[in-house]
Design a protein around this motif. Structure first.
Motif, PDB file in Angstrom:
ATOM      1  N   THR A 189     -13.460   4.786   9.527  1.00  0.00           N
ATOM      2  CA  THR A 189     -13.884   4.910   8.126  1.00  0.00           C
ATOM      3  C   THR A 189     -12.694   5.014   7.182  1.00  0.00           C
ATOM      4  OG1 THR A 189     -15.922   6.023   8.803  1.00  0.00           O
ATOM      5  CG2 THR A 189     -15.248   6.271   6.505  1.00  0.00           C
ATOM      6  N   LYS A 190     -11.700   5.809   7.539  1.00  0.00           N
ATOM      7  CA  LYS A 190     -10.540   6.024   6.670  1.00  0.00           C
ATOM      8  C   LYS A 190      -9.787   4.713   6.444  1.00  0.00           C
ATOM      9  CE  LYS A 190      -6.326   8.815   6.268  1.00  0.00           C
ATOM     10  NZ  LYS A 190      -5.432   9.789   6.968  1.00  0.00           N
TER      11      LYS A 190
ATOM     12  N   TYR B 267      -3.903   6.758  10.606  1.00  0.00           N
ATOM     13  CA  TYR B 267      -5.137   5.971  10.591  1.00  0.00           C
ATOM     14  C   TYR B 267      -5.544   5.566  12.004  1.00  0.00           C
ATOM     15  CZ  TYR B 267      -4.507   5.419   5.562  1.00  0.00           C
ATOM     16  OH  TYR B 267      -4.361   5.652   4.222  1.00  0.00           O
TER      17      TYR B 267
ATOM     18  N   LYS C  62     -10.960   1.681   6.631  1.00  0.00           N
ATOM     19  CA  LYS C  62     -11.778   0.746   5.853  1.00  0.00           C
ATOM     20  C   LYS C  62     -11.802   1.123   4.372  1.00  0.00           C
ATOM     21  CE  LYS C  62     -15.181   1.049   8.928  1.00  0.00           C
ATOM     22  NZ  LYS C  62     -16.448   0.848   9.674  1.00  0.00           N
ATOM     23  N   THR C  63     -11.886   2.413   4.088  1.00  0.00           N
ATOM     24  CA  THR C  63     -12.013   2.838   2.689  1.00  0.00           C
ATOM     25  C   THR C  63     -10.666   2.917   1.975  1.00  0.00           C
ATOM     26  OG1 THR C  63     -12.025   5.158   3.410  1.00  0.00           O
ATOM     27  CG2 THR C  63     -14.158   4.092   3.089  1.00  0.00           C
ATOM     28  N   ARG C  64      -9.643   3.463   2.627  1.00  0.00           N
ATOM     29  CA  ARG C  64      -8.359   3.680   1.947  1.00  0.00           C
ATOM     30  C   ARG C  64      -7.431   2.471   2.014  1.00  0.00           C
ATOM     31  NH1 ARG C  64      -5.441   9.267   2.806  1.00  0.00           N
ATOM     32  NH2 ARG C  64      -4.316   8.328   1.067  1.00  0.00           N
ATOM     33  N   LEU C  65      -7.556   1.683   3.080  1.00  0.00           N
ATOM     34  CA  LEU C  65      -6.670   0.522   3.219  1.00  0.00           C
ATOM     35  C   LEU C  65      -7.368  -0.781   2.838  1.00  0.00           C
ATOM     36  CD1 LEU C  65      -4.941   1.390   6.628  1.00  0.00           C
ATOM     37  CD2 LEU C  65      -4.221   2.003   4.303  1.00  0.00           C
ATOM     38  N   GLY C  66      -8.685  -0.731   2.722  1.00  0.00           N
ATOM     39  CA  GLY C  66      -9.431  -1.910   2.300  1.00  0.00           C
ATOM     40  C   GLY C  66      -9.435  -3.030   3.323  1.00  0.00           C
TER      41      GLY C  66
ATOM     42  N   SER D 229       0.820  -1.211   0.000  1.00  0.00           N
ATOM     43  CA  SER D 229       0.000   0.000   0.000  1.00  0.00           C
ATOM     44  C   SER D 229       0.855   1.263   0.000  1.00  0.00           C
ATOM     45  CB  SER D 229      -0.906   0.010   1.235  1.00  0.00           C
ATOM     46  OG  SER D 229      -1.625   1.226   1.308  1.00  0.00           O
ATOM     47  N   GLN D 230       0.416   2.233  -0.769  1.00  0.00           N
ATOM     48  CA  GLN D 230       1.071   3.547  -0.809  1.00  0.00           C
ATOM     49  C   GLN D 230       0.158   4.629  -0.220  1.00  0.00           C
ATOM     50  OE1 GLN D 230       4.413   4.045  -2.454  1.00  0.00           O
ATOM     51  NE2 GLN D 230       4.277   1.885  -1.880  1.00  0.00           N
ATOM     52  N   ALA D 231      -0.904   4.198   0.458  1.00  0.00           N
ATOM     53  CA  ALA D 231      -1.867   5.154   1.030  1.00  0.00           C
ATOM     54  C   ALA D 231      -1.362   5.630   2.389  1.00  0.00           C
ATOM     55  CB  ALA D 231      -3.233   4.502   1.161  1.00  0.00           C
TER      56      ALA D 231
END
Length: 287
Positions: free
Chosen positions: A259-260, A209, A262-266, A203-205
């Protein structure tokens, strides 16, 4: 799998990372003993980086004695801030991705809405303050980092609330447990899985978190669930924080919004009761 150095390997999260990595057959993780991997020793760290040239560093090393930190401010700051800074400098030099573990104690805990990554951090303890300072030294040195704030960690490894409650529940007829501190328990095995997910998916996100299990509870209700799910018979009495004074002040409300993550890291996040049951089953199997 990329070359990864794990600092603080003997602690609860370090042991969970080793367990999950073995379970999932993930190679390339080096679990460094503390005497060979002191984050307060820049020369020693430089030698480790030169030897391993890691793609990732996972920093589980921390000063976590919350009450003791009120009297040992200097050592808490050295470990929780200066040690992180030492790692971040070397990560920047080597292009290494830093995965730093932080805490819900960076918040004052005076609200009643789930806390997001953009909410103001206002720690009310030395531990919380020094962990926040550790977060803050990273971005000026490297943009390639993940800081994961977590809360109420427990597992089948090391000392933690779940294991303490199980022990006390067998030894005593009645337990008095705080009910006016609210947050979310986190199974450290789940957190370890998320950390390894970041590495496996490359991941590059990058960024800050929040990660805990889902749901909301008090220490009293958490303990009650431990006893219920483990079939432990003990009377429990809810008490206020004021009835159990401690040196350091704890946040009254530290439920974090995920939320962050769950959405950005999946990542999928289980409910705290589901994870607690899994932990209790594993502890029963180990007996």
């Amino acid at each position: 799998m990329s070359n990864t150095l794990v600092f603080g390997a003997s602690g609860q999260l370090g042991q969970c990372l080793a367990h999950v990595a073995k379970q999932r057959n993930i190679p390339g993780l080096h679990f460094l003993p503390e005497d060979q991997a002191n984050i307060l020793n820049p020369a020693g760290l430089a030698a480790l980086f030169a030897q391993h040239r890691p793609a990732y560093v996972i920093n589980c090393a921390a000063y976590t004695a919350v009450d003791k930190a009120e009297d040992e401010v200097e050592i808490a700051r050295k470990v929780n801030r200066d040690g992180v800074e030492n790692l971040a400098r070397l990560c920047s030099e080597y292009g290494t991705i830093l995965i730093q573990i932080s805490t819900d104690f960076v918040f004052a805990g005076t609200g009643n809405e789930p806390l997001t990554e953009t909410d103001e951090a206002a720690p009310i303890s030395v531990y919380g303050l020094t962990k926040l300072e550790g977060e803050q030294v990273i971005p000026p040195l490297t943009a390639r980092y993940f800081t994961l704030r977590t809360s109420w960690l427990y597992s089948e490894f090391a000392g933690n609330f779940v294991k303490t409650m199980l022990k006390l529940g067998r030894e005593r007829d009645e337990l008095r447990i705080i009910w006016d501190q609210v947050g979310t328990p986190t199974y450290a095995i789940d957190l370890a899985g998320v950390i390894l997910h970041l590495i496996e998916t490359e991941s590059q996100a990058f960024g800050l978190y929040h990660y805990s299990n889902e749901g909301v509870t008090s220490w009293y209700d958490f303990a009650t669930a431990i006893f219920e799910l483990s079939n432990t018979s003990v009377r429990t009495t809810p008490i206020r924080t004021a009835e159990y004074p401690t040196k350091a002040t704890r946040p009254a409300f530290s439920v974090m919004d995920k939320t962050k993550a769950k959405t950005r890291l999946g990542v999928a996040i289980p409910h705290w009761r589901t994870s607690l049951q899994a932990c209790l089953h594993r502890l029963a199997d180990m007996e």
